[in-house]
Design a protein around this motif. Structure first.
Motif, short mmCIF file in Angstrom:
data_model
loop_
_atom_site.label_atom_id
_atom_site.label_comp_id
_atom_site.label_asym_id
_atom_site.label_seq_id
_atom_site.Cartn_x
_atom_site.Cartn_y
_atom_site.Cartn_z
N GLY A 24 47.48 28.74 6.11
CA GLY A 24 46.43 29.08 7.34
C GLY A 24 45.20 29.58 6.67
O GLY A 24 44.44 30.51 7.09
N ASP A 49 50.14 32.71 6.02
CA ASP A 49 51.19 32.92 7.01
C ASP A 49 51.46 31.47 7.20
O ASP A 49 50.79 30.69 7.84
CB ASP A 49 50.83 33.66 8.20
CG ASP A 49 51.96 33.78 9.29
OD1 ASP A 49 53.06 33.32 9.04
OD2 ASP A 49 51.62 34.52 10.25
N SER A 51 53.25 30.12 9.56
CA SER A 51 53.35 30.00 11.26
C SER A 51 51.83 29.74 11.67
O SER A 51 51.62 29.48 12.77
CB SER A 51 53.87 31.11 11.77
OG SER A 51 53.13 32.32 11.71
N LYS A 52 51.02 30.14 10.97
CA LYS A 52 49.58 29.75 11.13
C LYS A 52 48.81 28.64 10.52
O LYS A 52 47.63 28.59 9.97
CB LYS A 52 48.55 30.98 11.21
CG LYS A 52 49.08 32.24 11.94
CD LYS A 52 48.39 33.40 11.74
CE LYS A 52 48.66 34.59 12.52
NZ LYS A 52 47.83 35.84 12.60
N ARG A 72 45.23 25.72 14.87
CA ARG A 72 46.36 26.34 14.05
C ARG A 72 47.71 25.82 14.61
O ARG A 72 47.67 25.39 15.65
CB ARG A 72 46.49 27.92 13.96
CG ARG A 72 45.25 28.55 13.26
CD ARG A 72 45.35 29.87 13.18
NE ARG A 72 43.93 30.41 12.40
CZ ARG A 72 44.00 30.29 10.93
NH1 ARG A 72 44.99 30.22 10.22
NH2 ARG A 72 42.91 30.94 10.69
N GLU A 78 40.50 28.77 16.74
CA GLU A 78 39.68 29.83 16.57
C GLU A 78 38.18 29.39 16.15
O GLU A 78 38.03 28.40 15.39
CB GLU A 78 40.28 30.63 15.14
CG GLU A 78 41.38 31.44 15.32
CD GLU A 78 41.84 32.00 14.30
OE1 GLU A 78 41.26 32.06 13.08
OE2 GLU A 78 43.06 32.81 14.17
N SER A 90 38.74 33.32 20.24
CA SER A 90 40.08 32.35 19.96
C SER A 90 40.09 31.91 21.48
O SER A 90 40.24 32.35 22.59
CB SER A 90 40.86 33.26 19.57
OG SER A 90 40.88 33.87 18.36
#
Length: 445
Positions: A24, A49, A51-52, A72, A78, A90
């Motif tokens: 990310g 991260d 997860s992003k 993401r 974003e 976002s």
């Protein structure tokens, strides 16, 4: 700290590129002429991260009010300022009542450059597409004074495939049409075993974005000589020219590159194999017929799609799968990135590497900031001399040779005169010897 590769490279012209990785992070790489053209990471946006993970990115690099959109892993989009990394707003791409973000990841993202100017705000349009074929056109406003915590977003959604998965999407240069391509469903479980379905995959289809209708669909390939049908698995696609939406190039998982012309037929007009691994990235050139191809084994090449002829491979093979190729809008430079965590810059004329930067994480995409330039900075990519210059140089050379001819003639005449003097001196020496011999004979008598 990021480090440059040990390959001897010529260096880059003044250039700025943004890369996106599986953690990310957005990293800004710049190359300046006063630093020898060596690209360096000058900024990093975000915190690592997994997860992003950034799945797709699109940039509108206009001089006034540029924007960057990143999609993401969690279904969040974003909007970022590409100059300083400040977030603007976002947008959630999760549809109410639809599949969750983990099951329906974003695979296509395009930030439109068309906008409706207003005094206090800027209206922008965003196109997204997920693996389940859920396409969405979203309009939003970004205020110039502050970040709007509750953005007003109006969207229009539709489905581009009845079954299977979408793996690639692309918007044409005029931003009026979009293409989508993918593959059949991965498979289904039967008594604990994974059974693949032999249904037809998702063929490439072209949509009119203004009308929201499908205008063309590719035809499935025929069976081979053994009567076996192989479903199509599209992995990447791009329009061949920015001014013509009728021709586009698609790469497949079976290492095929296909050229489609929607005005001619539903099957490809040109098709050829490239190496032996899946084609993972394709990008078009400004000339309207050259494309750049990257595959899963790190091979990068340029192809003339008018004939399907391989123009040549880029020197210096990458050590991992290539996932993204970007062509600079002005300079003769392309950038490639992939799973080997390297961002590489190439000269498209010589197909030689200009430089490379190690960015630690596997990369998913790369984009150029075309408005980045140094005033009076010389470009390290030197164009070859034109034909007019060669003609002028040859004329100058001919004039010089003609001017030297009288001098050569004078030299020749001087040599002839020297030769005649030598002959006269030889005759005189012979006469002197004869006279000396006569004197000796008289003395003996």
């Amino acid at each position: 700290m990021p480090r440059t590769s040990t390959v001897e490279c010529a260096g880059c012209p003044p250039i700025r590129a943004l890369t996106f990785d599986v953690l990310g992070l957005v990293k800004v790489t710049e190359a300046r002429s006063n630093e020898g053209g060596i690209p360096k990471v000058v900024d990093r946006w975000g915190e690592p991260d997994s997860s992003k993970c950034i799945l797709a990115a699109s940039i509108d690099d206009r001089k006034s009010g540029p924007l960057l959109a990143v999609a993401r892993k969690g279904g969040l989009i974003e909007i970022i300022n590409p100059l300083n990394g400040h977030p603007c707003l976002s947008i959630s791409n999760i549809i109410n009542g639809g599949p969750q973000a983990g099951d329906d990841a974003i695979v296509g993202l395009h930030l439109f450059k068309k906008q409706n100017l207003d005094v206090s705000s800027r209206s922008r349009t965003l196109l997204t597409c997920t693996t389940k074929g859920n396409a969405s056109m979203s309009s939003f406003e970004v205020t110039s004074s502050h970040v709007d915590s509750t953005p007003r977003v109006s969207s229009r959604t539709w489905n581009v495939c009845a079954s299977g998965n979408i793996l690639c999407s692309q918007v044409d240069g005029n931003e009026n049409y979009a293409l989508f391509g993918g593959c059949l469903a991965v498979g289904m479980m039967n008594d604990g075993f994974l059974v693949f379905s032999l249904r037809k995959g998702v063929e490439v289809n072209v949509w009119d974005l203004e009308q929201g209708t499908k205008i063309w669909t590719a035809k499935s390939p025929p069976k081979n000589s053994l009567g076996i049908f192989t479903p199509t698995w599209f992995t990447s696609a791009t329009f061949l020219s920015k001014d013509d939406h009728r021709k586009f190039v698609a790469g497949t998982n079976s290492h095929q590159v296909r050229l489609y012309d929607i005005s001619a037929q539903r099957r490809p007009v040109v098709s050829f194999d490239f190496r032996e691994t899946p084609v993972k990235a394709v990008s078009e050139d400004r000339d309207g017929y050259t494309v750049y191809i990257g595959n899963g084994s790190g091979d990068l090449a340029s192809v003339d799609m008018r004939t399907g002829k391989l123009l040549g491979c880029f020197l210096g093979k990458c050590s991992g799968s290539i996932r993204s190729i970007a062509r600079h809008p002005e300079l003769p430079v392309i950038a490639s990135c992939g799973l080997d965590s390297y961002l590489r810059f190439w000269d498209i004329k010589t197909r030689k590497p200009l430089s490379a930067v190690f960015l630690k994480q596997p990369l998913t995409s790369v984009v150029f900031d075309s408005n980045f330039a140094e005033e009076g900075a010389p470009s390290s990519v030197v164009d070859p001399p034109s034909e007019a210059q060669n003609v002028n140089e040859s004329q100058v050379g001919d004039d010089d040779e003609e001017g030297m001819q009288p001098l050569k003639r004078k030299k020749k005449s001087s040599k002839n005169s020297k030769g005649s003097k030598k002959l006269k001196s030889k005759k005189r020496s012979k006469r002197d010897k004869e006279e000396m011999d006569d004197d000796d004979d008289d003395d003996s008598v």
